[in-house]
Every structure is written in structure tokens, then in C-alpha cells.
Scaffold this motif. Structure first.
Motif, PDB file in Angstrom:
ATOM      1  N   ILE A   4       0.814  -1.219   0.000  1.00 17.03           N
ATOM      2  CA  ILE A   4       0.000   0.000   0.000  1.00 17.03           C
ATOM      3  C   ILE A   4       0.841   1.260   0.000  1.00 17.03           C
ATOM      4  O   ILE A   4       0.456   2.268  -0.573  1.00 17.03           O
ATOM      5  CB  ILE A   4      -0.862   0.062   1.269  1.00 17.03           C
ATOM      6  CG1 ILE A   4      -1.745  -1.144   1.389  1.00 17.03           C
ATOM      7  CG2 ILE A   4      -1.720   1.288   1.259  1.00 17.03           C
ATOM      8  CD1 ILE A   4      -2.568  -1.071   2.630  1.00 17.03           C
ATOM      9  N   MET A  25      -6.406   1.728  -3.190  1.00 19.44           N
ATOM     10  CA  MET A  25      -6.019   0.578  -2.402  1.00 19.44           C
ATOM     11  C   MET A  25      -4.491   0.402  -2.326  1.00 19.44           C
ATOM     12  O   MET A  25      -3.835   0.933  -1.483  1.00 19.44           O
ATOM     13  CB  MET A  25      -6.644  -0.665  -2.995  1.00 19.44           C
ATOM     14  CG  MET A  25      -7.629  -1.316  -2.041  1.00 19.44           C
ATOM     15  SD  MET A  25      -8.422  -2.703  -2.844  1.00 19.44           S
ATOM     16  CE  MET A  25      -9.972  -1.974  -3.329  1.00 19.44           C
ATOM     17  N   THR A  26      -3.946  -0.366  -3.269  1.00 17.25           N
ATOM     18  CA  THR A  26      -2.492  -0.546  -3.231  1.00 17.25           C
ATOM     19  C   THR A  26      -1.849   0.522  -4.102  1.00 17.25           C
ATOM     20  O   THR A  26      -2.516   1.399  -4.630  1.00 17.25           O
ATOM     21  CB  THR A  26      -2.077  -1.925  -3.769  1.00 17.25           C
ATOM     22  OG1 THR A  26      -2.429  -1.985  -5.141  1.00 17.25           O
ATOM     23  CG2 THR A  26      -2.750  -3.036  -3.017  1.00 17.25           C
ATOM     24  N   PRO A  64      -4.223  -5.892  -7.180  1.00 20.37           N
ATOM     25  CA  PRO A  64      -4.360  -6.840  -6.062  1.00 20.37           C
ATOM     26  C   PRO A  64      -5.141  -8.100  -6.430  1.00 20.37           C
ATOM     27  O   PRO A  64      -4.782  -9.200  -5.999  1.00 20.37           O
ATOM     28  CB  PRO A  64      -5.094  -6.044  -4.981  1.00 20.37           C
ATOM     29  CG  PRO A  64      -5.295  -4.688  -5.494  1.00 20.37           C
ATOM     30  CD  PRO A  64      -4.673  -4.542  -6.821  1.00 20.37           C
ATOM     31  N   LEU A  97      -7.335  -5.354   2.359  1.00 18.02           N
ATOM     32  CA  LEU A  97      -7.271  -4.221   1.435  1.00 18.02           C
ATOM     33  C   LEU A  97      -8.616  -3.511   1.329  1.00 18.02           C
ATOM     34  O   LEU A  97      -8.677  -2.288   1.236  1.00 18.02           O
ATOM     35  CB  LEU A  97      -6.809  -4.688   0.056  1.00 18.02           C
ATOM     36  CG  LEU A  97      -5.359  -5.144  -0.031  1.00 18.02           C
ATOM     37  CD1 LEU A  97      -5.070  -5.752  -1.396  1.00 18.02           C
ATOM     38  CD2 LEU A  97      -4.406  -3.990   0.240  1.00 18.02           C
ATOM     39  N   GLN A  98      -9.687  -4.265   1.352  1.00 12.54           N
ATOM     40  CA  GLN A  98     -11.008  -3.662   1.159  1.00 12.54           C
ATOM     41  C   GLN A  98     -11.548  -3.006   2.419  1.00 12.54           C
ATOM     42  O   GLN A  98     -12.358  -2.088   2.353  1.00 12.54           O
ATOM     43  CB  GLN A  98     -11.997  -4.728   0.683  1.00 12.54           C
ATOM     44  CG  GLN A  98     -11.603  -5.309  -0.639  1.00 12.54           C
ATOM     45  CD  GLN A  98     -12.792  -5.566  -1.497  1.00 12.54           C
ATOM     46  OE1 GLN A  98     -13.371  -4.649  -2.071  1.00 12.54           O
ATOM     47  NE2 GLN A  98     -13.175  -6.820  -1.581  1.00 12.54           N
ATOM     48  N   PRO A 144     -10.332   1.407   3.738  1.00 16.99           N
ATOM     49  CA  PRO A 144     -11.025   2.708   3.624  1.00 16.99           C
ATOM     50  C   PRO A 144     -12.235   2.775   4.548  1.00 16.99           C
ATOM     51  O   PRO A 144     -12.541   3.822   5.119  1.00 16.99           O
ATOM     52  CB  PRO A 144     -11.468   2.756   2.153  1.00 16.99           C
ATOM     53  CG  PRO A 144     -10.996   1.533   1.498  1.00 16.99           C
ATOM     54  CD  PRO A 144     -10.348   0.645   2.482  1.00 16.99           C
ATOM     55  N   PHE A 204     -13.325  -8.175  -5.299  1.00 22.10           N
ATOM     56  CA  PHE A 204     -13.322  -6.732  -5.531  1.00 22.10           C
ATOM     57  C   PHE A 204     -14.484  -6.198  -6.357  1.00 22.10           C
ATOM     58  O   PHE A 204     -14.663  -4.993  -6.441  1.00 22.10           O
ATOM     59  CB  PHE A 204     -11.998  -6.317  -6.176  1.00 22.10           C
ATOM     60  CG  PHE A 204     -10.806  -6.598  -5.306  1.00 22.10           C
ATOM     61  CD1 PHE A 204     -10.071  -7.755  -5.452  1.00 22.10           C
ATOM     62  CD2 PHE A 204     -10.449  -5.713  -4.306  1.00 22.10           C
ATOM     63  CE1 PHE A 204      -8.982  -8.025  -4.630  1.00 22.10           C
ATOM     64  CE2 PHE A 204      -9.360  -5.967  -3.476  1.00 22.10           C
ATOM     65  CZ  PHE A 204      -8.623  -7.130  -3.644  1.00 22.10           C
ATOM     66  N   SER A 209     -17.458  -2.016  -6.915  1.00 25.91           N
ATOM     67  CA  SER A 209     -16.998  -2.626  -5.678  1.00 25.91           C
ATOM     68  C   SER A 209     -18.183  -2.800  -4.746  1.00 25.91           C
ATOM     69  O   SER A 209     -19.022  -1.922  -4.635  1.00 25.91           O
ATOM     70  CB  SER A 209     -15.957  -1.732  -5.007  1.00 25.91           C
ATOM     71  OG  SER A 209     -15.845  -2.066  -3.641  1.00 25.91           O
TER      72      SER A 209
END
Lengths: 202, 254, 286
Positions: free
Chosen positions: A73, B1-2, B129, B153-154, B157, C100, C140
Motif C-alpha cells: 500500500i 487501495m495498493t 491486487p 485491502l477492502q 477505507p 473486488f 466494488s
């Protein structure tokens, strides 16, 4: 319970759902602390919590993945310290397993153990990969020690211990306080809940 | 994200595990390979051109600077001035002297970090990702591992937003977040505790949702999509590893 | 399809049972609604009907629950979830987090079941169409509204083709629009013959569409019958369950003597219209 059985119990669905949450807690609390301008990192609270609630191996995984994901990240160099974060989770889990999170002063001792173990894992990485540098204010301590004649290794050990041990003691205390605040019936859902319940002798 | 930057090109089309293997080989070579110029050579001859061809020079340079500059600064200052092996004085600044051996050491360490960071950035910039998780799963990573990475990762946020909301709510109730160290330290638990407790409750519910999706089923899992992994890349990966080992061996014994 | 016999269940560390001696059966194709005050045992019953009790929550369970012929105690949870799907209240926590996009999120359950790749596209498209989410397949899951996320949870379970669908207050955290869309999807399912068990507070909706209503109080079944029977019963007030607006207004009219004291109270709009048509002139002049 055999090792395999304990491992399967430790890595049940609740643990799998817990680990991502713990990793994100590591990252977000670290940022809160930074925003509050406190002289600590506190970026391992999630890892220690997982060590307490789900055992040393789950703690190890949480720590490793925290740094690897931080590498994806923000800063790939963080991935180099994944072993340090892993050790934090591992030692936290072992301390919890041996009853060292049952009250506040035992938790503080756990913090010291975690801090020392983390430091000794961090120092070789710091010295061999980064020439002893952290890129932060702690380097002034290292500079002073080097200037007054210590070896690079020695200077880094002292710097890393003095920045890590207090931080991990606070981390352990915070994790203990949070685990203690969980109601019994909620705590029971985690594989190693018995690590938190105070024993009769306290 | 990344740090992923959408794009196209040679690197983007490679299988994630190929890029991962390449990155790890470069990292090992940078630190264990023969010669002091190897890391810089790899960076200039391989990494930088790859960044160029992938159209990533700007973000590449930006990230390299952002991450390396503080490290390089302290490396040169600390080792230039205080490295125990320093003998040959280059110039003096007041009571302290900058010595050649220290500067050389700092330069070597910086070039190693440049090389490793350069390789990792190439990997992260060009690998989304989802592709990374799929690629790892294809090569035997256990489902729980890819699950944990993707979920983390999700959730980030989502959790950041919640932390901001808790901070705002606590401040509305009179929590002080600026001032003396004692005041700021007291602000810590009221901000952290609700965040962690609510997240633990969420994790518990998410476990139920995972069960509901048969995540713990013992049936062999199938996959909706598949990533191409051409034999050429398979061979290239093996060649990469072999070369790296040979070079490292050569460096140790020659 | 579902058979519950003498179910008594106590959560770990709880002082008293959450369910006491509950017995009921649900036939294939039935749409059963469960009503009750908070803490009456609705959620507990939903978990027991899908196997999370006893497997996920542990605790002390007496009696038996048979789901599509499988005994919930002796069958592993991983198998039970293939026949009984659960949708619960919180829309965000039902997003697995593993994928995702909405499309891949729906596929997640199929991948875990080992469904052949060739089948997946059709099954996912069908599930998305059933809940009305075809347009957002590439987004998403975290970018959806609460109502959309809840429909996504429903689609993700439906695609696994469970024999029974259990919903625990699915609209509790949704705004009126989200609730309306979710109910529409559930109604479509019911019309296609799905077996649905739904715990809900929104009595007016279940009055219209449920085949049967079971009322819980203090962990026990106090009423079990047709919507009109159960929802017009005075026992509902006694157990803090509330009544539909139509029932309340009609009860008032009955109390004022505008109808006979044993007139059957309406629970839906149509029944209310029929109830008031003969007495409206009298009501206006009263």
C-alpha cells in the motif's frame, strides 16, 4: 489437544475474519497515534490482540501480513520488517498462553518481553539491510552513540531497544485493556478466550 | 487501495508470480551478489529501463525519492561522520570530519536499497491486487491467505472512515486532541477503544457470512477466472532463480 | 422441509434459555414470517434453523432441528449451509471482503462449492437479475448503498441454490426505498416456489405476502397460523409485538361500537377496505 487440532481450532472462521480486522487496526491506530503526535508507534495493537485471542501462530500471521500489506500500500521497505511484526504476534500469543495477560502488571511484563524479542529481530535487519538507519529521529540517538565510540551494532541495539520496549509495553497494556472490556459471552467465541479471564489467584 | 497504477505493457502482462520471483531474485542479488557495483548496475540496466517502457517514470521517481531520501540522508550523515571504519578525511565541518570509507559505505547501502526498492516498486505498480491473489492461489497459496489479503485491502477505507467518525463524535463530546502530552495521551483510548470493539463485533458477524458462503467447505474450490501462465514464463522464473544462485555463489567463492 | 422438535437453547454464559421448547414444521414452498419483540428469540431461531446453533455459537441445545432431512446437530455446518441460506441484518458485514467486484462476490460462494466454471456465468447472471443488481456488476461491493448491499447478500446466497432461505430482519438497517426493493426481490422468490422463513418487524408487508406467521415471545411460540389469525390477535399487544395500522384503526372502530365486538379485524389494505365499506356511513355520522 494435539498440535494439529489446536492449529485448526486457532485458525477457525472467527480467526480468519479477525485477522484482516486486526491488520487494519494496526494501520489505522498507528495513524491516529501519529495524528495525535504521541511519541509512540502503537502499530501492533491488532497483532497483540490476535495473539491473545487466537494464539501465537495466528499472531505471527497477523504481524507478517501487516508489514507485507503495508508494503503493497505504501512503502515496500516495510515488508523487510515483516519478521519483526511476526515475532510480536508470536511472543504475544505465547505470553497469553502462559497466563501473562491476566492482569495489568503481567501484561506490562509481556510488553517488555515482546519489545525485547522484537528488538533483537529488528537489529540484524536494520544493520545489514539499512546500515543501522531508521530514517527517523531515532537515528540521532544512534549518531550520538556512534560518535562516542560504540560499534554500529551496539548503537543500533540501544536505539532500537529504547524506542521499542516502551512502545510495546503501552501496546500490551492497551490490548489487555481492550480484551478485558469484552463481555464474557463474546470472548467465548474466540479460540483462546481463557487467556484473558483472570485466574482465581489473579 | 495498493500502489497499483493502471496501465499496459510488457510488465503489466506478466504473471504476478513471475514478477514476484524476479523481485525476490533482485533483492537477494543486491545484498548477496558479487561486486560493489552490482546493485547500481541492476538498477540502471534493468529496473529503470523497465519503468521507462511501462510509462511509470514519474511515479517511480516520486516513490523512490519519497522513501529513499530520508534513509539516504541519514546514511550519508551518520556513516560519513561516524562510521568506525572511517579514516581518510575528505573535509571537515567544524568539530566533525567527513571520511571517505564512511561515505563509500553509505553509497553502497543506498545503492542496495535503491535496487531492492526499485524492483519492489515495479512489482507493486504493475500488479493489481486481484491478479496478485489469483496468481498466488494458482501457485498453491491456501484460500485463507488470499482471503485475508483481499479482505484487509477492502476494509481499510471503511475503517478509516469509521475512525474519522468516532474522532468527530468524541470531539463533539468535548474530547481534546491538541495541547500538552498528557491531554493528547488521554485522547488515545476514547478514540481507539470504540474503533476496536466495533471492529471485533463486525469480525464476528463476518465470520458467519463466510460460513454462509461455504468458505469452510471441504469440497475442492474452483475459480471464476484464470490467469494465463505461459510455459515461457515458467522457464524464465526457473532461469532467474538459477542465475541468482550462481551469481551469489560466484560472489562468495571467487 | 424443516422440522423443529422441542428446541430449547441457551447461549454460553447466559442466565436463561433464549428458546424454550419450540416445535414447528415448515413445508416446501411455504413463506413463513416470524414476529416478536426484541429479545423474543427471533434471531436465535434463525440461527438454529440454519445450523449456526449449535455449530458456531455452541451453548446448550436440547431438542432437534431437521433441515431438508439433515439433522443440524450431527451434520457439519459446511454441509448445512449448502441447503439452508442465511441473510442477516447488517448489509456491510455480509460482504465477504474476498472479492473486488459485485460479480466476483456473487461467484465466491460458487467457487467454494466447487461449481464448474462453465456453469458460473449463468448462475451469477440469474441471481443478479433476481435481485435487480445487473447494472452494478462491475462496482466494488463497498461502493453500493445499504439496500443494494443487502440485495447483493441475497444474490450471493441464492446463487448457491439453497433449499431453504432464512432471513433475519433483513430490512432493519435499510431506508424505505432499500426495504421496498429487497421485499420485491423476496416476493419474486416466493412466487417461484422458494421456501422462505423471515423474521421481520414490518407487519404490513408480511400480512400481505406471508403464507403463515409465527409469533414468538420469551423464546416460546405463542401463535402459529394464517396472517389474519395471528396479526389480528389481541395476544400481539400483550407481547409487545404491535399491529398493522389497518388493525389498529379497525380495533378503534370496533371499540367505538361501529362493528360487532367479534368482527374479524383486517391486517391488509384490501381486508381493511372490506371491513370499513359497510360501516363507513355509520362512522362518519358517529
Amino acid at each position: 489437544m494435539s498440535f494439529g487440532e489446536q492449529l485448526r481450532k486457532d485458525f477457525g472462521t472467527v480467526t480468519l475474519a479477525l485477522i484482516p480486522v486486526a491488520i487494519v487496526i494496526n494501520l489505522v491506530v498507528g495513524q491516529i497515534v501519529s495524528a495525535l503526535n504521541l511519541p509512540l508507534f502503537l502499530d501492533s495493537i491488532g497483532t497483540v490482540l490476535v495473539g491473545i485471542l487466537a494464539g501465537p501462530w495466528a499472531g505471527l500471521v497477523t504481524g507478517l501480513l501487516t508489514n507485507l500489506i503495508w508494503g503493497l500500500i505504501s512503502s515496500p521497505v516495510a515488508a523487510a520488517f515483516a519478521p519483526v511484526a511476526g515475532v510480536i504476534g508470536l511472543v504475544a500469543g505465547l505470553c497469553a498462553r502462559y497466563g501473562l495477560f491476566r492482569n495489568w502488571w503481567k501484561a506490562a511484563i509481556s510488553g517488555v518481553l515482546i519489545g525485547v524479542a522484537a528488538s533483537f529481530t529488528a537489529v540484524p535487519i536494520r544493520v545489514f539491510m539499512f546500515g543501522g538507519i531508521t530514517g527517523s529521529g531515532a537515528d540521532f540517538i544512534t549518531a550520538y552513540l556512534l560518535a562516542t565510540g560504540s560499534s554500529l551494532f551496539g548503537s543500533v541495539i540501544i536505539t532500537v531497544l529504547s524506542t521499542n520496549v516502551p512502545d510495546k509495553v503501552v501496546t500490551a497494556l492497551v490490548a489487555w485493556a481492550i480484551a478485558r472490556a469484552l463481555p464474557q459471552r463474546f470472548l467465548a467465541r474466540f479460540p483462546r478466550a481463557e487467556a484473558v479471564t483472570p485466574s482465581p489467584q489473579g | 487501495m495498493t500502489l497499483y497504477i493502471p496501465g499496459d505493457g510488457f510488465l503489466y502482462r506478466r504473471h504476478p508470480v513471475t514478477k514476484l520471483v524476479f523481485m525476490l531474485c533482485v533483492a537477494f542479488l543486491a545484498f548477496l551478489g558479487p561486486g560493489r557495483w552490482t546493485p547500481l548496475l541492476i538498477f540502471l540496466a534493468a529496473l529503470l529501463p523497465l519503468a521507462l517502457f511501462s510509462g511509470l517514470v514519474r511515479p517511480y521517481g516520486g516513490a523512490l525519492w519519497r522513501i529513499l531520501a530520508p534513509l539516504a540522508f541519514f546514511l550519508f550523515v551518520l556513516h560519513g561522520l561516524f562510521n568506525p571504519a572511517g579514516r581518510t578525511v575528505l573535509f571537515s565541518v567544524g568539530p566533525v570530519a567527513v571520511k571517505l570509507e564512511g561515505v563509500v559505505f553509505a553509497a553502497l547501502m543506498t545503492s542496495r536499497l535503491l535496487c531492492v526498492l526499485g524492483a519492489s516498486l515495479l512489482f507493486v505498480f504493475t500488479t493489481p491486487p486481484s491478479a496478485l491473489m489469483l496468481g498466488l492461489a494458482q501457485h498453491g497459496a491456501p484460500p485463507w491467505l488470499t482471503y485475508v489479503i483481499g479482505a484487509t485491502l477492502q476494509i481499510i477505507p471503511h475503517m478509516r472512515a469509521r475512525a474519522a467518525a468516532i474522532t468527530a463524535a468524541q470531539q463533539a463530546r468535548g474530547l481534546e486532541t491538541t495541547g500538552s502530552l498528557r491531554v493528547r495521551a488521554r485522547a488515545l483510548m476514547p478514540m481507539v477503544t470504540p474503533l476496536v470493539l466495533s471492529s471485533l463485533v463486525d469480525a464476528e458477524e463476518r465470520a458467519i457470512a463466510l460460513e454462509a458462503r461455504a468458505f469452510r467447505s471441504s469440497r475442492p474450490k474452483t475459480s471464476l477466472t484464470e490467469l494465463a501462465d505461459p510455459p515461457v514464463e515458467r522457464v524464465a522464473r526457473q532461469a532467474c532463480v538459477v542465475c541468482t544462485l550462481l551469481l551469489i555463489g560466484a560472489g562468495q567463492w571467487l | 422441509m424443516i422440522r423443529v422438535e422441542g428446541l430449547t437453547y441457551t447461549y454460553p454464559f447466559a442466565g436463561q434459555p433464549a428458546l424454550r421448547d419450540v416445535s414447528l414444521t415448515v413445508a416446501a414452498g411455504e413463506f413463513v414470517a416470524i414476529v416478536g419483540a426484541n429479545d423474543s428469540g427471533k434471531s436465535t431461531l434463525c440461527y438454529a434453523l440454519t445450523g449456526y446453533i449449535p455449530h458456531h455459537f455452541h451453548g446448550a441445545m436440547l431438542g432437534s432441528v431437521q433441515i431438508a432431512g439433515m439433522d443440524s446437530r450431527s451434520t457439519p455446518l459446511a454441509e448445512l449451509v449448502t441447503v439452508a441460506g442465511l441473510v442477516f441484518q447488517n448489509p456491510v458485514n455480509q460482504i465477504s471482503g474476498a472479492r473486488f467486484t459485485v460479480y466476483e462476490e456473487v461467484a465466491f460462494g460458487l467457487e467454494n462449492l466447487g461449481a464448474p466454471r462453465a456453469e458460473m456465468a449463468a448462475r451469477i447472471d440469474e441471481a443478479l437479475a433476481l435481485v435487480g443488481l445487473e447494472g452494478v456488476a462491475d462496482r466494488s461491493p463497498y461502493a453500493l448503498s445499504g439496500g443494494q448491499q443487502q440485495r447483493l447478500a441475497l444474490a450471493s446466497i441464492l446463487t448457491m441454490a439453497p433449499q431453504v432461505l432464512v432471513l433475519d430482519e433483513p430490512t432493519a438497517q435499510l431506508d424505505p426505498l432499500g426495504s421496498r426493493d429487497l421485499f420485491a426481490a423476496i416476493h419474486r422468490l416466493s412466487r417461484r416456489g422458494a421456501t422462505i422463513i423471515m423474521a421481520e418487524h414490518k407487519l404490513e408487508w408480511i400480512a400481505r405476502f406471508a403464507d403463515r406467521v409465527i409469533a414468538l415471545a420469551g423464546g416460546q411460540v405463542v401463535l402459529d397460523g394464517a396472517p389474519r389469525e395471528v396479526l389480528a390477535s389481541p395476544l400481539l399487544e400483550q407481547h409487545a409485538i404491535g399491529r398493522t395500522r389497518f388493525t389498529q384503526v379497525a380495533a378503534r372502530a370496533r371499540a367505538l361500537g361501529l362493528t360487532s365486538s367479534d368482527a374479524l379485524l383486517p391486517v391488509t389494505l384490501e381486508e381493511a377496505v372490506d371491513f370499513f365499506r359497510p360501516i363507513l356511513p355509520k362512522a362518519i355520522n358517529a
